[in-house]
Scaffold this motif. Sequence first.
Motif, short mmCIF file in Angstrom:
data_model
loop_
_atom_site.label_atom_id
_atom_site.label_comp_id
_atom_site.label_asym_id
_atom_site.label_seq_id
_atom_site.Cartn_x
_atom_site.Cartn_y
_atom_site.Cartn_z
N TRP A 151 0.81 -1.21 0.00
CA TRP A 151 0.00 0.00 0.00
C TRP A 151 0.85 1.26 0.00
O TRP A 151 0.45 2.28 -0.59
N ILE A 152 2.02 1.21 0.58
CA ILE A 152 2.95 2.35 0.49
C ILE A 152 3.40 2.52 -0.95
O ILE A 152 3.47 3.65 -1.47
N VAL A 159 1.74 1.62 -3.64
CA VAL A 159 0.60 2.15 -4.40
C VAL A 159 0.48 3.66 -4.17
O VAL A 159 0.22 4.41 -5.11
N ALA A 160 0.70 4.10 -2.94
CA ALA A 160 0.63 5.54 -2.64
C ALA A 160 1.71 6.30 -3.42
O ALA A 160 1.43 7.37 -3.99
N PHE A 161 2.93 5.75 -3.48
CA PHE A 161 4.00 6.40 -4.25
C PHE A 161 3.66 6.44 -5.74
O PHE A 161 3.95 7.44 -6.41
N VAL A 207 0.64 6.57 -7.05
CA VAL A 207 -0.41 7.60 -7.24
C VAL A 207 0.21 8.99 -7.22
O VAL A 207 -0.11 9.84 -8.07
N ILE A 208 1.11 9.24 -6.30
CA ILE A 208 1.77 10.56 -6.22
C ILE A 208 2.60 10.81 -7.47
O ILE A 208 2.56 11.91 -8.05
N ASP A 209 3.37 9.80 -7.90
CA ASP A 209 4.20 9.94 -9.09
C ASP A 209 3.35 10.23 -10.32
O ASP A 209 3.67 11.11 -11.12
N TRP A 252 0.31 11.57 -10.38
CA TRP A 252 -0.28 12.90 -10.23
C TRP A 252 0.72 13.99 -10.61
O TRP A 252 0.39 14.93 -11.34
#
Length: 185
Positions: A125-126, A128-130, A132-134, A136
């Motif tokens: 999940w970390i 996946v968060a990276f 999503v940020i990348d 965006w």
Amino acid sequence: MSASDETARSKDPQSAKGVPTPSRRAQEEARKRPLVPNDRAAAKGAERDERREQQARMRRALDTGEERFLPIRDKGPQKRFARDYVDARFSLGEFVMFAALAIVLLNVLLPPTSTASVTLFIVFWIMVAFVVIDTWLMGRKIRRQLTAKFGSVDRGVIWYGSMRSLQFRRMRLPKPLVRRGRWPS
């Protein structure tokens, strides 16, 4: 007008001078086609061959990037710019599927209540968060550069680039035409 000009014009197949205008009935008869062809099997075969040829042209265009035969979803200068921008950069989204597969395999091998299993879940999940940020941040950069180059951004181009960045580079269609680090201008 001289006689030689008149003779040249009457021999010109593009010129309608010297030929009587066909009647409406004659024009309508010339345009008539049957709704159902006489030889339906031959017509169906011809249609199938035409469809195959069109698909082959589209497939070649996806390999070569030839704009004329690309599918509608990939056409346009802004989408080409977005493709080239995404293909020139390294993105985390390219490898999220491989990491997810590795995590699933490790979870199968580990007991479900172990701390390693919980740690892998958190790591996934970390990651996946990276991603999503990348994605965006990349979308913002594409929007800024498209606005600078074209004045406005067509609808769907940012989403198109974002989804392309989540695909593994070798699996992308149309094929990448730029090397990593060769940014579009």
